[in-house]
Design a protein around this motif. Structure first.
Motif, mmCIF file in Angstrom:
data_model
loop_
_atom_site.group_PDB
_atom_site.id
_atom_site.type_symbol
_atom_site.label_atom_id
_atom_site.label_comp_id
_atom_site.label_asym_id
_atom_site.label_seq_id
_atom_site.Cartn_x
_atom_site.Cartn_y
_atom_site.Cartn_z
ATOM 1 N N ASP A 1 0.851 -1.195 0.000
ATOM 2 C CA ASP A 1 0.000 0.000 0.000
ATOM 3 C C ASP A 1 0.887 1.246 0.000
ATOM 4 O OD1 ASP A 1 -1.805 2.065 0.508
ATOM 5 O OD2 ASP A 1 -3.072 0.797 1.790
ATOM 6 N N ARG A 2 1.226 1.699 -1.203
ATOM 7 C CA ARG A 2 2.145 2.840 -1.336
ATOM 8 C C ARG A 2 1.610 4.079 -0.625
ATOM 9 N NH1 ARG A 2 6.098 4.177 -5.170
ATOM 10 N NH2 ARG A 2 5.487 2.401 -6.473
ATOM 11 N N ALA A 3 0.335 4.368 -0.783
ATOM 12 C CA ALA A 3 -0.234 5.580 -0.185
ATOM 13 C C ALA A 3 -0.161 5.521 1.343
ATOM 14 C CB ALA A 3 -1.679 5.765 -0.646
ATOM 15 N N LEU A 4 -0.494 4.364 1.911
ATOM 16 C CA LEU A 4 -0.439 4.202 3.366
ATOM 17 C C LEU A 4 0.980 4.405 3.882
ATOM 18 C CD1 LEU A 4 -1.686 3.307 6.109
ATOM 19 C CD2 LEU A 4 -1.147 0.948 5.447
ATOM 20 N N LEU A 5 1.951 3.778 3.220
ATOM 21 C CA LEU A 5 3.332 3.906 3.663
ATOM 22 C C LEU A 5 3.828 5.341 3.530
ATOM 23 C CD1 LEU A 5 4.891 0.639 2.162
ATOM 24 C CD2 LEU A 5 4.198 1.043 4.527
ATOM 25 N N GLU A 6 3.551 5.970 2.401
ATOM 26 C CA GLU A 6 4.039 7.333 2.196
ATOM 27 C C GLU A 6 3.375 8.314 3.152
ATOM 28 O OE1 GLU A 6 3.661 8.176 -1.969
ATOM 29 O OE2 GLU A 6 5.437 6.965 -2.492
ATOM 30 N N ASP A 7 2.105 8.063 3.487
ATOM 31 C CA ASP A 7 1.416 8.910 4.469
ATOM 32 C C ASP A 7 2.075 8.814 5.845
ATOM 33 O OD1 ASP A 7 -0.404 9.886 2.678
ATOM 34 O OD2 ASP A 7 -2.049 8.560 3.285
ATOM 35 N N ASN A 8 2.799 7.710 6.069
ATOM 36 C CA ASN A 8 3.456 7.497 7.359
ATOM 37 C C ASN A 8 4.978 7.522 7.237
ATOM 38 O OD1 ASN A 8 1.221 6.770 9.447
ATOM 39 N ND2 ASN A 8 0.645 5.683 7.564
ATOM 40 N N ARG A 9 5.474 8.307 6.258
ATOM 41 C CA ARG A 9 6.910 8.577 6.069
ATOM 42 C C ARG A 9 7.710 7.314 5.811
ATOM 43 N NH1 ARG A 9 8.397 10.979 11.382
ATOM 44 N NH2 ARG A 9 10.494 11.106 10.473
#
Length: 249
Positions: free
Chosen positions: A221-229
Motif C-alpha cells: 500500500d504505497r499511499a499508506l506507507l508514504e502517508d506514514n513517512r
C-alpha cells in the motif's frame, strides 16, 4: 502470548511516545513492527521488558508486566538490542553466549550444547572464542543474535536485526528467523526482511497504530506507507537492496 491494553508512555506529561496502544500477538506468530524514526518501536519492546513503565496493562504469556513478575517475564523474553555494543559485554563470544544460560541454572554441558548448536545454525563456529573487541560490526551483530538464541526464550524481540549485516549474513538471519518456532516481534526499517519473515505487520505512526494486518497487503500500500513517512520495500519497487549503491544519486 503478548497483550497490550490501552498502553501509553511519555518521558514527560507534554510528550507521549506511545498512546493508547491495544494489540495482541498469539503464540508462534511472527510480527513486524514498522514505522518512521520516533514512531515508538523500541519503546514498545522496552515496555514489555519493564525497562520503561507507562500506563495501561501489558501481559506476556498471561503474566502482568509489573515489578514482582519481571524475573519470570525476562526468562521468557530474549531481546536483540539495536546496538550490539550494549549487548556484548563479556570478553569473548563464548562467554557472552554462556552467561544467560548458566545464570538460569543450566549445566555447563547443556550450555555448551546450545552454544555449538546455535553457532552451527548461523555458520559462526569460527567466532566462538574470538574477542568481542576484535570482530567486525556485522560479526558482532550475528554474535548478539546467537547470544539470544542460546537462551531458547519463548518470545524473541529483535530491534533492527539486519543492521550492519552483509548480504550472506542477512540471508542467514532471515532463514534462521523463519525456522524458529517462538513468538517473534521484529522492529525494522528493512521492509524487505519484514516481508520475508513476518506474516503480520503493525505500522506505528507518532506512537499510535496506523495499520495492523497482513504483511503483504500493508507493504504493497504505497499511499499508506508514504502517508506514514515510509516507502515500498525495494523488491516491490522492482529492484533489490543489493543494487541500491549502483543507482544514480
Amino acid at each position: 502470548m503478548i497483550e497490550f491494553q490501552n498502553v501509553s508512555f511519555g518521558y514527560d506529561a507534554a510528550h507521549s511516545v506511545v498512546e493508547g496502544l491495544c494489540f495482541s500477538i498469539g503464540k508462534g506468530e511472527s510480527v513486524g513492527l514498522i514505522g518512521a524514526n520516533g514512531a515508538g518501536k523500541s519503546t514498545i519492546m522496552k515496555l514489555m521488558l519493564g525497562l520503561l513503565r507507562g500506563s495501561g496493562e501489558i501481559r506476556v504469556d498471561g503474566l502482568l508486566v509489573c515489578r514482582e513478575n519481571l524475573p519470570a517475564i525476562r526468562k521468557k523474553i530474549g531481546f536483540v538490542l539495536q546496538d550490539s555494543d550494549n549487548q556484548m559485554f563479556m570478553p569473548t563470544v563464548y562467554e557472552d553466549m554462556t552467561f544467560g544460560p548458566r545464570n538460569y541454572g543450566l549445566s555447563k554441558a547443556e550450555t555448551d550444547r546450545r552454544v555449538d548448536e546455535v553457532l552451527n545454525q548461523l555458520g559462526l563456529q569460527e567466532l566462538k572464542f574470538r574477542y568481542n573487541h576484535k570482530i567486525s560490526g556485522g560479526e558482532k551483530r550475528m554474535a548478539a543474535i546467537a547470544t539470544i538464541l542460546a537462551m531458547e526464550p519463548e518470545v524473541i524481540l529483535m530491534d533492527e536485526p539486519s543492521t550492519a549485516l552483509d548480504p550472506v549474513n542477512r540471508r542467514t538471519v532471515i532463514r534462521t528467523i523463519n525456522s524458529l518456532p517462538q513468538t517473534k516481534l521484529i522492529a525494522s526499517h528493512d521492509l524487505d526482511m519484514i516481508l520475508d519473515t513476518c506474516q503480520r505487520v503493525i505500522l506505528l505512526s507518532h506512537g499510535t497504530i496506523a495499520a495492523d494486518g497482513d504483511t503483504e497487503t500493508i507493504l504493497r500500500d504505497r499511499a499508506l506507507l508514504e502517508d506514514n513517512r515510509m516507502e515500498l520495500p525495494f523488491c516491490l519497487q522492482g529492484w533489490s537492496p543489493s543494487t541500491r549503491s549502483h543507482l544514480p544519486g
